[in-house]
Motif scaffolding. Sequence first.
Motif, mmCIF file in Angstrom:
data_model
loop_
_atom_site.group_PDB
_atom_site.id
_atom_site.type_symbol
_atom_site.label_atom_id
_atom_site.label_comp_id
_atom_site.label_asym_id
_atom_site.label_seq_id
_atom_site.Cartn_x
_atom_site.Cartn_y
_atom_site.Cartn_z
ATOM 1 N N GLU A 160 25.513 6.436 -14.157
ATOM 2 C CA GLU A 160 25.872 6.666 -15.559
ATOM 3 C C GLU A 160 24.954 5.867 -16.480
ATOM 4 O O GLU A 160 24.560 6.350 -17.548
ATOM 5 N N VAL A 163 21.782 7.850 -16.731
ATOM 6 C CA VAL A 163 21.984 9.027 -17.578
ATOM 7 C C VAL A 163 21.927 8.633 -19.054
ATOM 8 O O VAL A 163 21.262 9.291 -19.875
ATOM 9 N N GLN A 164 22.578 7.559 -19.405
ATOM 10 C CA GLN A 164 22.576 7.086 -20.788
ATOM 11 C C GLN A 164 21.173 6.696 -21.242
ATOM 12 O O GLN A 164 20.782 6.932 -22.399
ATOM 13 N N VAL A 167 19.293 9.883 -21.966
ATOM 14 C CA VAL A 167 19.754 10.451 -23.240
ATOM 15 C C VAL A 167 19.118 9.688 -24.399
ATOM 16 O O VAL A 167 18.685 10.274 -25.402
ATOM 17 N N SER A 172 18.678 15.843 -23.054
ATOM 18 C CA SER A 172 20.084 16.228 -23.167
ATOM 19 C C SER A 172 20.860 15.619 -22.008
ATOM 20 O O SER A 172 20.293 15.331 -20.941
ATOM 21 N N ARG A 173 22.167 15.421 -22.201
ATOM 22 C CA ARG A 173 22.991 14.832 -21.140
ATOM 23 C C ARG A 173 23.007 15.743 -19.913
ATOM 24 O O ARG A 173 22.977 15.266 -18.773
ATOM 25 N N THR A 174 23.017 17.045 -20.134
ATOM 26 C CA THR A 174 23.025 17.995 -19.015
ATOM 27 C C THR A 174 21.766 17.858 -18.174
ATOM 28 O O THR A 174 21.830 17.766 -16.940
ATOM 29 N N LEU A 177 21.814 14.485 -16.283
ATOM 30 C CA LEU A 177 22.705 14.526 -15.118
ATOM 31 C C LEU A 177 22.068 15.277 -13.960
ATOM 32 O O LEU A 177 22.140 14.851 -12.806
#
Length: 203
Positions: A160, A163-164, A167, A172-174, A177
């Motif tokens: 996580e 991922v942050q 971003v 994009s978060r998608t 991920l």
Amino acid sequence: MIGYIKGVIKEIEEASIILEDNGIGFRIYMPKALLSQEVYREDQVKIYTYLHIKEDSIQLYGFFTKDDLNIFRLLLNVNGIGPKAAMGILSVLSADDLRFAVLSNDVVFISKAPGIGEKTAQKLILELKDKFQMKDAFDKKLSHVQEKEVADKRDSGVKEEVVQALVALGYSRTKALQAVKKVEGAEQMDAEEILKAALQLIF
């Protein structure tokens, strides 16, 4: 003779890995269940080993935990079970599964292992039953479940964090991920290593 080897996995084969340590590549035979679920090329790992010497060969057998190694040694003490049969058993049954199967006289379950018929399974149960205690089996199972939960929580937190970071870099978060999920061996990496690998996959 060799308690464990710590090194980098260079090759993964059907029933073994090549582990490099100080420029030497050790071929280590491991249960197929471990090879299919927990091993990635270039992972830094610690493998607990058993050295088996015969007249015509010397082979190393390896495991990620001392518990698995101890079960392997117990299996070798059963009359009629050699390293190949013991590895076959541990490719189908975990150490926890085997303990409970022995304590509950589950011949059918043990017979699922390749090369292990009902007679051999019965002999195994007879010779190992006094080696296990039900309370100890439950305690070890609970300990392994708790260790996995802690590891899963830690891995989830690190991923996580990556991922942050992605971003924050404008992805994009998608997409972030998807990139993190594609990183092989992420469980063995820190956040910085996962981030570098994910950046290579995101383009």
